[in-house]
Design a protein around this motif. Structure first.
Motif, PDB file in Angstrom:
ATOM      1  N   LEU A 299       1.486  -2.626   4.013  1.00 46.92           N
ATOM      2  CA  LEU A 299       0.981  -4.018   4.581  1.00 46.92           C
ATOM      3  C   LEU A 299      -0.570  -3.621   4.489  1.00 46.92           C
ATOM      4  N   THR A 300      -1.388  -4.574   4.355  1.00 49.65           N
ATOM      5  CA  THR A 300      -2.907  -4.399   4.508  1.00 49.65           C
ATOM      6  C   THR A 300      -3.511  -5.285   5.589  1.00 49.65           C
ATOM      7  N   GLY A 301      -4.403  -4.707   6.174  1.00 48.83           N
ATOM      8  CA  GLY A 301      -5.001  -5.495   7.299  1.00 48.83           C
ATOM      9  C   GLY A 301      -6.343  -5.233   7.865  1.00 48.83           C
ATOM     10  N   GLU A 302      -7.007  -5.910   8.789  1.00 52.08           N
ATOM     11  CA  GLU A 302      -8.328  -5.573   9.035  1.00 52.08           C
ATOM     12  C   GLU A 302      -8.234  -5.184  10.645  1.00 52.08           C
ATOM     13  N   ILE A 303      -9.215  -3.850  10.657  1.00 52.75           N
ATOM     14  CA  ILE A 303      -9.065  -3.260  11.925  1.00 52.75           C
ATOM     15  C   ILE A 303     -10.151  -4.109  13.121  1.00 52.75           C
ATOM     16  N   THR A 304      -9.285  -4.203  14.351  1.00 50.94           N
ATOM     17  CA  THR A 304     -10.205  -5.167  14.976  1.00 50.94           C
ATOM     18  C   THR A 304     -10.532  -4.347  16.259  1.00 50.94           C
ATOM     19  N   PHE A 305      -9.778  -3.249  16.356  1.00 46.81           N
ATOM     20  CA  PHE A 305     -10.115  -2.466  17.592  1.00 46.81           C
ATOM     21  C   PHE A 305      -9.705  -1.044  17.418  1.00 46.81           C
ATOM     22  N   VAL A 306     -10.633   0.015  17.877  1.00 39.92           N
ATOM     23  CA  VAL A 306     -10.328   1.383  17.443  1.00 39.92           C
ATOM     24  C   VAL A 306     -10.551   2.119  18.732  1.00 39.92           C
ATOM     25  N   GLU A 307      -9.803   3.216  18.980  1.00 41.26           N
ATOM     26  CA  GLU A 307      -9.931   3.871  20.207  1.00 41.26           C
ATOM     27  C   GLU A 307      -9.535   5.379  19.937  1.00 41.26           C
ATOM     28  N   PHE A 308     -10.264   6.298  20.296  1.00 36.84           N
ATOM     29  CA  PHE A 308      -9.930   7.783  20.153  1.00 36.84           C
ATOM     30  C   PHE A 308      -9.426   8.379  21.120  1.00 36.84           C
ATOM     31  N   THR A 309      -8.258   9.106  21.224  1.00 37.37           N
ATOM     32  CA  THR A 309      -7.854   9.605  22.266  1.00 37.37           C
ATOM     33  C   THR A 309      -7.959  10.968  22.322  1.00 37.37           C
ATOM     34  N   GLY A 310      -7.965  11.741  21.123  1.00 39.05           N
ATOM     35  CA  GLY A 310      -8.088  13.123  20.839  1.00 39.05           C
ATOM     36  C   GLY A 310      -6.821  13.595  20.159  1.00 39.05           C
ATOM     37  N   LEU A 311      -5.597  13.123  20.798  1.00 36.70           N
ATOM     38  CA  LEU A 311      -4.302  13.544  20.097  1.00 36.70           C
ATOM     39  C   LEU A 311      -4.158  12.463  19.008  1.00 36.70           C
ATOM     40  N   SER A 312      -4.551  11.093  19.065  1.00 33.21           N
ATOM     41  CA  SER A 312      -4.378  10.210  18.170  1.00 33.21           C
ATOM     42  C   SER A 312      -5.412   9.143  18.195  1.00 33.21           C
ATOM     43  N   VAL A 313      -5.470   8.646  17.036  1.00 32.51           N
ATOM     44  CA  VAL A 313      -6.324   7.461  16.945  1.00 32.51           C
ATOM     45  C   VAL A 313      -5.614   6.081  17.044  1.00 32.51           C
ATOM     46  N   ASN A 314      -5.888   5.248  17.805  1.00 38.80           N
ATOM     47  CA  ASN A 314      -5.224   3.961  18.033  1.00 38.80           C
ATOM     48  C   ASN A 314      -5.947   2.722  17.422  1.00 38.80           C
ATOM     49  N   TYR A 315      -5.446   2.147  16.569  1.00 38.30           N
ATOM     50  CA  TYR A 315      -5.966   0.957  16.008  1.00 38.30           C
ATOM     51  C   TYR A 315      -5.228  -0.436  16.541  1.00 38.30           C
ATOM     52  N   MET A 316      -6.017  -1.479  16.547  1.00 36.98           N
ATOM     53  CA  MET A 316      -5.205  -2.840  16.414  1.00 36.98           C
ATOM     54  C   MET A 316      -5.778  -3.199  14.994  1.00 36.98           C
ATOM     55  N   VAL A 317      -4.392  -3.682  14.421  1.00 38.36           N
ATOM     56  CA  VAL A 317      -4.786  -4.197  12.827  1.00 38.36           C
ATOM     57  C   VAL A 317      -4.384  -5.534  12.886  1.00 38.36           C
ATOM     58  N   ASP A 318      -5.199  -6.435  12.283  1.00 40.45           N
ATOM     59  CA  ASP A 318      -4.749  -7.871  11.988  1.00 40.45           C
ATOM     60  C   ASP A 318      -4.020  -8.146  10.511  1.00 40.45           C
ATOM     61  N   ILE A 319      -3.007  -8.443  10.587  1.00 38.92           N
ATOM     62  CA  ILE A 319      -2.188  -8.882   9.295  1.00 38.92           C
ATOM     63  C   ILE A 319      -1.716 -10.243   9.604  1.00 38.92           C
ATOM     64  N   PRO A 320      -1.980 -11.347   8.581  1.00 32.60           N
ATOM     65  CA  PRO A 320      -1.704 -12.630   8.877  1.00 32.60           C
ATOM     66  C   PRO A 320      -0.581 -12.782   9.859  1.00 32.60           C
ATOM     67  N   GLY A 321      -0.916 -13.558  11.075  1.00 35.37           N
ATOM     68  CA  GLY A 321       0.071 -13.720  12.082  1.00 35.37           C
ATOM     69  C   GLY A 321       0.466 -12.947  12.780  1.00 35.37           C
ATOM     70  N   ILE A 322       0.230 -11.694  12.541  1.00 43.10           N
ATOM     71  CA  ILE A 322       0.695 -10.435  13.543  1.00 43.10           C
ATOM     72  C   ILE A 322      -0.432  -9.534  13.908  1.00 43.10           C
ATOM     73  N   THR A 323      -0.621  -9.302  15.135  1.00 39.02           N
ATOM     74  CA  THR A 323      -1.522  -8.199  15.685  1.00 39.02           C
ATOM     75  C   THR A 323      -0.824  -6.750  15.897  1.00 39.02           C
ATOM     76  N   LEU A 324      -0.942  -5.759  15.005  1.00 41.29           N
ATOM     77  CA  LEU A 324      -0.094  -4.421  15.182  1.00 41.29           C
ATOM     78  C   LEU A 324      -0.935  -3.480  15.899  1.00 41.29           C
ATOM     79  N   LYS A 325      -0.403  -2.862  16.850  1.00 36.32           N
ATOM     80  CA  LYS A 325      -0.727  -1.609  17.480  1.00 36.32           C
ATOM     81  C   LYS A 325      -0.319  -0.436  16.481  1.00 36.32           C
ATOM     82  N   VAL A 326      -1.210   0.274  16.255  1.00 39.50           N
ATOM     83  CA  VAL A 326      -1.005   1.345  15.150  1.00 39.50           C
ATOM     84  C   VAL A 326      -1.610   2.584  15.818  1.00 39.50           C
ATOM     85  N   MET A 327      -0.752   3.700  15.937  1.00 39.34           N
ATOM     86  CA  MET A 327      -1.004   4.992  16.488  1.00 39.34           C
ATOM     87  C   MET A 327      -1.102   5.933  15.302  1.00 39.34           C
ATOM     88  N   ILE A 328      -1.990   6.700  14.760  1.00 34.99           N
ATOM     89  CA  ILE A 328      -2.121   7.605  13.943  1.00 34.99           C
ATOM     90  C   ILE A 328      -2.711   9.008  14.425  1.00 34.99           C
TER      91      ILE A 328
END
Lengths: 356, 573
Positions: A299-328
């Motif tokens: 899926l491809t989406g646009e990042i609306t929020f970025v948070e760096f916690t050290g252990l991980s990078v948390n993104y909020m990603v907008d995909i049509p109709g869905i907002t996904l929390k993603v932890m990398i």
């Protein structure tokens, strides 16, 4: 060591229901946790096992003995209270000895057992201290020693870690688990902290609003939550409402109203999920199971929020109709910024279909 | 108490009985029985008697008639005195509280200790020392007359204003205590926030400070009004006959018992209404202070003029506060009958103190009061602890009723309590085990028991409420039964509270005057009545020696209570 069985337990306070139609079978020696938000009825249930409340309906058994209406002092249970409930006018030793004195042990035996219990919880030289001279963690251990020294059939722990700071909490958690494993006592543990519950328990009962939501091992609860409440209460989760397009053998394809298609597996569905073509289902996807780059369910989406916690990078990603929390997991790569486009993939086995 | 007797019966039956949800009413019934027998029933007897032997509302018509206005005047004077007392007490009390809580000046420490001295003054003794000091032949007016060679004394405390001054002196502490507690809880950052938002000093007072203090001030005002209405000693000594309490006393001594009952009923009605208003208000009010951890900073008085002024003022304050006690001590050494027209007593002796403990007739009233106070206090402990435990820990219908019934005797003026007891116990009565109590040893301990009913109850329930219920549950889960838990856990943990209330009840019983004067019998004359009689026999020295003894007793008790509350604060979890 005894098993605990609750049969159709209902407790009402006036017109308000505390818990309803509870059925639990706790095995001897098991570490069993009641997990749920405050007001869900977990403490009420624990207090019925302890004998501080009598159930409005139903029966409680310790092994095969009906204890439903037995007085609390006749139950042979050890209990650790949320605020420890140590006797402030007694020393550490006197606190630990209290239950033994009630049981009319001889002086020498009491001294011996108290010393032993104090060593067990690593409070060796603190015997003559007053309670208010101890730190929170030490008070906690006195409470444990006091509950364990009477060799209870069942150990009840009511949010014992909630008054400790983060570091002590982890330390004490390990300590409790160690003691429980060492003594093999049947333990019922009440908490609202899912990490605690996951880390310590053999089995967990998730409760909400007086009802049982799910009983299972930590893995079962985390990986195969039966409903939306359990999946969102345990860990972080993206819960998305989608429609089943097709079921082809093991493959289930779901779609949202914007035409986004995702494939999952039929075996990863809750017994409560309506797995038929055309039905709406809730799909649970854990943020950590979503990966960056190409793969299954790309899926491809646009990042609306970025948070760096050290252990991980948390993104909020907008995909049509869905907002996904993603932890990398952070591997030192470059951070993406708000407005960047990101490619994600979700392995089919990471989808879980929920019931209501 | 009741438990043991039934225990002997079959265990399973006993277990079944105790488990039944209505068993709790068996446990609490003695409490209600006592309240019924010694509070409600006497009250009811007075109420019946208030209608007189004839039928109808004759007495009430007479009370409110405009032909002989003595009663209406008395009602008016009582209300008038009470309203003025509330105002003067509020001014003095709140100012003192602000001064001592918010400002630092030379002499503040000293003043903040002495500010509570009026509480150590037993009512009768306090009024007496005021007449010695400021009365027509008092030390200060005569002293001034002497110094300035005046024809007459320049001023003298008498009549209604005497009563009001004494009320102000003895009752401003209610305002002081509540106001200073409220000020302590008042987060200075609120004021700073208001200043920061551009508010002026006056505006801050009007919009921030006063509204925050209002709840405690209203509570104190209601309390002072109630106590003023019930005040008896000050009107008696200053000869203000037209107050409700004095009218009751006069009706009683003139043998018009029916009228005394009518007056009592009307006064009780006022007092109980105030009690109910107070309770309602206290339940309604809430402290809206959300701040945690308040650090109060006192502003220092800096300018030179202000410094001098504040030193002078605190010096005057200290003198005014200490003078009544110093006067009592001075006069307690004076030879009886020698002090007539001089400014100060001319001859001194140590005999009065010796007589207190050696002379059988002087010692007798002390011993009587000790005995009767002891009996009453034992009753207070048993009832107070049981009632407190029931109120705090048990769940039953009628809790509010129990709470109000316990507070009623406290709200009732001592005069009314006495009249009620006369109405109920001058005949044989089942609650007196079919005895006539009036004229016996037992009537005064009973009166003390009733008047001080709430003291042990309140202090015990306060410490019970502080004690987390889970501590009792912990004991139960460790295998201890109810009785063992009570003995080994609850009692030791609430002991300080129980003791504080007990000491207070005991001391108050020793000094009780208002009810005693109406119902004492000559064979068991209490200390306070003895003081009163010595006064009227011009044996000032002996009277004051008694008074000093009482003050010493009170100071001892206050010190112990203070120690207790500090000690318990240390061990509380």
């Amino acid at each position: 060591m005894k098993g605990v069985r609750l049969n159709d337990i209902t407790k009402t306070f006036g017109k308000v229901h505390g818990v309803k139609d509870l059925n639990i079978d706790i095995q001897p020696g098991e570490f069993f946790t009641f997990l749920g938000p405050s007001g869900c009825g977990k403490t009420t249930t624990l207090r019925m096992i302890a004998g501080f409340y009598y159930p409005t309906d139903g029966k409680i058994f310790f092994d095969d003995r009906d204890v439903t209406r037995l007085q609390p002092n006749k139950r042979d249970i050890g209990m650790v209270f949320q605020n420890y409930a140590l006797f402030p006018h007694m020393t550490v030793n006197e606190n630990i000895a209290f239950g033994l004195e009630v049981r009319k042990f001889s002086k020498e035996e009491i001294t011996r057992k108290v010393d032993e219990a104090r060593r067990l919880v690593r409070l060796g030289q603190y015997g003559e201290r007053k309670i208010n001279e101890l730190s929170g963690g030490q008070q906690q251990r006195v409470a444990l020693a006091r509950a364990l020294v009477i060799k209870p059939d069942i150990l009840l722990l009511d949010e014992p870690l909630s008054n400790l700071d983060a570091k002590l909490r982890e330390e004490t958690r390990i300590e409790i688990k160690r003691l429980q494993a060492e003594l093999g006592v049947t333990t019922v543990y009440v908490t609202h902290d899912q990490t605690e519950a996951m880390a310590m328990s053999d089995r967990i009962m998730v409760m909400e609003d007086g009802y049982v939501q799910q009983i299972g091992t930590p893995q079962e609860i985390y990986n195969r939550p039966v409903n939306k409440f359990v999946s969102s209460f345990i860990g972080e989760s993206n819960t998305i409402e989608m429609t089943i397009m097709s079921i082809d053998g093991e493959k289930v394809i779901v779609k949202n109203e914007h035409g986004v298609l995702i494939t999952g597996l039929l075996e990863n569905s809750s017994p409560l999920a309506p797995m038929n073509k055309g039905e709406k289902v809730h799909v649970s996807i854990r943020p950590e199971s979503i990966h960056q780059g190409e793969g299954e369910n790309t899926l491809t989406g646009e990042i609306t929020f970025v948070e760096f916690t050290g252990l991980s990078v948390n993104y909020m990603v907008d995909i049509p109709g869905i907002t996904l929390k993603v932890m990398i997991i952070n591997t030192g790569g470059k951070l993406l910024e708000i407005g960047d486009s990101i490619q994600l993939n979700i392995p089919a086995r990471s989808l879980y279909f929920l019931g209501e | 108490m009741k438990k043991q007797t039934i225990q002997s019966s079959q265990d399973s039956l006993w277990a079944r009985i105790t488990r039944s949800p209505s068993f709790i009413y068996v446990l609490i019934s003695p409490l209600f029985l006592i309240l019924f027998g010694y509070v409600i029933y006497p009250f009811y007897q007075t109420f019946i008697q208030s209608f007189g032997s004839e039928t109808g509302l004759n007495n009430y018509e007479r009370f409110f008639s405009f032909e002989s206005t003595a009663n209406l005047e008395a009602l008016w004077t009582s209300v008038y005195i009470s309203v003025i007392s509330v105002i003067t007490c509020a001014i003095v009390g709140v100012l003192m509280a602000f001064l001592l809580e918010r400002y630092d000046f030379p002499g503040r420490r000293m003043l903040s200790v002495l500010v509570l001295v009026p509480m150590a003054l037993p009512p009768l003794v306090g009024v007496l020392s005021f007449t010695f000091l400021y009365g027509e032949s008092g030390i200060i007016p005569r002293g001034l007359q002497h110094i300035f060679n005046l024809e007459q004394v320049p001023f003298a405390l008498e009549g209604v204003w005497g009563v009001i001054v004494v009320h102000t002196f003895t009752m401003y502490t209610y305002f002081y205590l509540t106001a200073s507690a409220a000020i302590k809880g008042l987060d200075p950052s609120l004021e700073e926030a208001a200043t920061n938002l551009g508010a002026s000093r006056l505006r801050i007072w009007r919009k921030v400070i006063l509204p925050m203090l209002t709840p405690s001030l209203v509570a104190a005002a209601l309390l002072v009004f109630m106590i003023s209405m019930a005040s008896y000693t000050a009107p008696l000594i200053f000869g203000v006959e037209r107050t409700m309490t004095m009218q009751i006393y006069l009706s009683r001594t003139n043998g018009n018992l029916d009228m005394a009952a009518t007056q009592s009923t009307i006064l009780s009605f006022v007092s109980i209404s105030f009690l109910i208003i107070m309770r309602w208000y206290q339940n309604k009010r809430n402290y809206q202070n959300l701040s945690k951890g308040i650090s109060v900073h006192r502003s220092e008085v800096k300018s030179k003029v202000m410094k001098v002024l504040s030193v002078i003022l605190s010096f005057v304050g200290v003198i005014i506060l200490l003078l009544p006690i110093l006067t009592l001590i001075l006069i307690s050494f004076s030879v009886d009958g020698t002090w007539t027209i001089q400014v100060l007593p001319p001859e001194y002796t140590f005999d009065h103190y010796k007589a207190l403990f050696t002379d059988e007739r002087t010692w007798r009233p002390i011993w009587n009061s000790l005995q009767m106070g002891f009996v009453a206090t034992v009753g207070n402990i048993i009832f107070g602890v049981a009632a407190a435990y029931a109120m705090v820990r048990l769940n039953f219908k009628g809790k509010t009723v129990l709470d109000i019934l316990i507070m009623v005797p406290w709200a009732l003026p001592g005069t009314v309590v006495a009249v009620n007891l006369i109405a109920a116990f001058s005949e044989e009565n089942i609650f007196a085990f079919n005895q006539v109590l009036i004229g016996t040893f037992w009537i005064l301990p009973l009166a003390y028991f009733i008047r001080h009913l709430p003291l042990v109850f309140r202090s015990t329930s306060a410490s019970l409420m502080q004690m987390d219920q889970s501590i009792e549950e912990a004991s139960r889960s460790l295998g201890a039964g109810w009785w063992m838990t009570f003995r080994k856990i609850v009692l030791p943990l609430t002991l300080t509270g129980i003791l504080a209330g007990t000491l207070l009840a005991f001391v108050q019983s020793i000094g009780e005057f208002v009810a005693s004067i109406l119902i004492y019998s000559t064979s068991t004359m209490p200390l306070s009545v003895a003081i009163f009689q010595k006064m009227y026999a011009f044996k000032f020295g002996t009277a004051c020696a008694y008074g000093v003894l009482q003050i010493i007793l009170i100071l001892i008790v206050l010190t112990i209570s203070e120690k207790l509350s500090k000690g318990s604060a240390g061990s509380a979890v």
